[in-house]
Design an enzyme around this catalytic site. Structure first.
Site, PDB file in Angstrom:
ATOM      1  N   ASN A 165     -19.380  31.679   1.515  1.00  0.00           N
ATOM      2  CA  ASN A 165     -20.365  31.093   0.592  1.00  0.00           C
ATOM      3  C   ASN A 165     -19.751  29.818   0.016  1.00  0.00           C
ATOM      4  OD1 ASN A 165     -22.980  31.239  -0.728  1.00  0.00           O
ATOM      5  ND2 ASN A 165     -21.864  31.622  -2.630  1.00  0.00           N
ATOM      6  N   ARG A 215     -25.047  21.681  10.820  1.00  0.00           N
ATOM      7  CA  ARG A 215     -24.154  22.327   9.836  1.00  0.00           C
ATOM      8  C   ARG A 215     -23.629  23.624  10.457  1.00  0.00           C
ATOM      9  NH1 ARG A 215     -25.863  22.617   3.764  1.00  0.00           N
ATOM     10  NH2 ARG A 215     -23.599  22.539   3.575  1.00  0.00           N
ATOM     11  N   ASP A 237     -23.656  32.438   3.070  1.00  0.00           N
ATOM     12  CA  ASP A 237     -24.010  31.608   4.235  1.00  0.00           C
ATOM     13  C   ASP A 237     -23.748  32.337   5.539  1.00  0.00           C
ATOM     14  OD1 ASP A 237     -23.516  29.535   1.967  1.00  0.00           O
ATOM     15  OD2 ASP A 237     -24.741  28.586   3.502  1.00  0.00           O
ATOM     16  N   ARG A 271     -31.150  22.444   1.984  1.00  0.00           N
ATOM     17  CA  ARG A 271     -29.867  23.133   2.115  1.00  0.00           C
ATOM     18  C   ARG A 271     -30.070  24.564   1.638  1.00  0.00           C
ATOM     19  NH1 ARG A 271     -30.139  24.786  -2.462  1.00  0.00           N
ATOM     20  NH2 ARG A 271     -28.089  25.686  -2.123  1.00  0.00           N
ATOM     21  N   GLY A 272     -29.018  25.376   1.800  1.00  0.00           N
ATOM     22  CA  GLY A 272     -29.165  26.805   1.525  1.00  0.00           C
ATOM     23  C   GLY A 272     -29.448  27.501   2.850  1.00  0.00           C
ATOM     24  N   ALA A 273     -28.718  28.598   3.096  1.00  0.00           N
ATOM     25  CA  ALA A 273     -28.764  29.208   4.430  1.00  0.00           C
ATOM     26  C   ALA A 273     -30.179  29.562   4.923  1.00  0.00           C
ATOM     27  CB  ALA A 273     -27.845  30.432   4.445  1.00  0.00           C
TER      28      ALA A 273
HETATM   29  O1  MRU Z   1     -24.012  23.586   1.042  1.00  0.00           O
HETATM   30  P1  MRU Z   1     -25.221  24.394   0.649  1.00  0.00           P
HETATM   31  O2  MRU Z   1     -25.882  23.887  -0.588  1.00  0.00           O
HETATM   32  O3  MRU Z   1     -26.178  24.570   1.786  1.00  0.00           O
HETATM   33  O4  MRU Z   1     -24.614  25.826   0.308  1.00  0.00           O
HETATM   34  C1  MRU Z   1     -25.497  26.836  -0.091  1.00  0.00           C
HETATM   35  C2  MRU Z   1     -24.818  28.076  -0.509  1.00  0.00           C
HETATM   36  O5  MRU Z   1     -23.613  28.200  -0.437  1.00  0.00           O
HETATM   37  C3  MRU Z   1     -25.693  29.206  -0.946  1.00  0.00           C
HETATM   38  O6  MRU Z   1     -25.031  30.010  -1.884  1.00  0.00           O
HETATM   39  C4  MRU Z   1     -26.065  30.056   0.274  1.00  0.00           C
HETATM   40  O7  MRU Z   1     -26.606  29.281   1.287  1.00  0.00           O
HETATM   41  C5  MRU Z   1     -27.014  31.133  -0.070  1.00  0.00           C
HETATM   42  S1  MRU Z   1     -28.615  30.527  -0.384  1.00  0.00           S
HETATM   43  C6  MRU Z   1     -29.699  31.785  -0.587  1.00  0.00           C
END
Ligand code: MRU
Length: 369
Positions: free
Chosen positions: A245, A87, A235, A44-46
């Protein structure tokens, strides 16, 4: 290892659902595995899901026995649809898929094996560029942090959310490595607990002083003068600078403005979506209400309690003090500076389909399944 990487066996990734209890590596051997890993938040994470989806396309190309370019491109189109549906909020996902499709199309004239090589080379280029972007974000952002600062962050925008290093946490890491005395307040980030499970784990491994707080403590610590900066990831950033985000970010931005605390968003330009004018157009993922009714699998509410779970929120651009991108620190007006930053980052990218040196993407190196 990196959060996500290519291997002859398939795509290796750290299963983030298992952290901090154990570090477990999972290998995605099919495109369906990759889609499931993204959907179920093993990764996970963008930026991390962007790189993972790009590798997923490369994997799909390698696994396909199609001999004709046209048919292989059609197969890749189907894979892209499956991966894009995992997602909806992080634009890095569709951005990465579009890049791999473009590289594949450009190679089609040379035949199916050329498509396979180009897809893998492009996925590697995306991953390498993310690592470089993160390091630059750290270098540009570190001067914003003063010696003695206590910095509040939300969710996980560390190495685990990217290919490695991190965006918001990258800035914090870079400031720490400049030997500034800093302290991080880590929002636990209900309901998925990315702050408690992942950010606290990363900071602890890096030896960066930190304190875990529940999300509803942020205002209290700001009021007491215990927060000098807020830094979060993103995101998706709309063309006007509105930021999607992790849910809870907007409340932090409002609190920070009320207390006169700078609120920074650290993100690579791959997170900027110039096709979307404002945050109103950003699709917000709705996740299962069960993730709210439970914590770590334990039920905390009556089973029939209605619960809502928007996974992200949108922070209006006027609450953002500055963006920290790989091209530098960007101050308002965000419309023109963001589009200029995207254009300048594109100029810095290697030519599409160029082979990165640490990879020989030949058909001989197809994944062993
Ligand atoms: O649902 P997630 O864990 O994928 O959400 C991640 C976030 O909101 C992060 O802050 C975002 O992706 C930035 S990661 C460098």
């Amino acid at each position: 290892m990196r959060t996500v990487e290519w291997s002859p066996q398939g795509i290796r990734l750290i299963d983030q659902r298992q952290l901090p209890q154990k570090v477990e590596i999972t290998v995605c051997r099919t495109v369906a595995d990759v889609a499931a890993a993204i959907r179920t938040m093993q990764v996970r994470g963008a930026p991390a899901i962007g790189a993972c989806a790009a590798y997923g396309m490369a994997l799909g190309a390698q696994l396909s026995a199609e001999a004709s370019s046209t048919t292989l491109l059609a197969v890749l189109e189907e894979h892209a649809e499956v991966l894009a549906a995992t997602r909806p909020t992080a634009v890095n996902l569709t951005w990465a898929l579009a890049r791999v499709k473009k590289a594949a199309q450009a190679a089609a004239v040379l035949g199916a094996d050329a498509i396979r090589s180009a897809a893998l080379a492009e996925a590697e280029a995306i991953a390498e560029a993310d690592v470089r972007a993160n390091r630059s974000i750290g270098a540009h952002g570190a001067p914003l942090i003063a010696d003695g600062d206590s910095i509040l962050t939300h969710c996980n925008a560390g190495g685990l959310a990217c290919v490695e290093f991190g965006t918001a946490l990258g800035v914090i890491r870079a400031a720490h490595s400049e030997e500034k005395t800093i302290h991080v307040l880590v929002d636990e980030t209900r309901p998925f607990l990315q702050g408690a499970r992942l950010t606290a784990w990363e900071l602890s491994r890096l030896g960066i002083p930190h304190t875990l707080i529940t999300d509803n403590m942020a205002g209290h610590f700001m009021q007491r003068g215990n927060v000098q900066k807020v830094i979060v990831g993103a995101d998706r950033i709309a063309a006007n600078g509105d930021v999607a985000n992790k849910i809870g970010t907007y409340s932090l931005a409002v609190l920070a403005r009320h207390h006169g605390i700078p609120f920074y968003v650290a993100a690579p330009t791959s997170t900027v979506d110039l096709n979307i004018e404002t945050g109103r157009d950003i699709p917000i993922e709705e996740r299962s209400a069960d993730e709210v009714r439970r914590i770590g699998g334990n039920v905390i509410a009556p089973a029939d309690t209605p619960a809502a779970h928007p996974a992200f929120d949108v922070t209006p651009h006027r609450l953002v003090t500055a963006f920290v991108t790989e091209t530098g620190v960007l101050a308002a007006p965000y419309g023109p500076v963001l589009s200029k930053a995207v254009a300048s980052a594109q100029r810095m990218q290697p030519i599409t389909g160029e082979q990165p040196s640490r990879l020989s993407a030949t058909p001989r190196e197809r994944v062993e399944v």
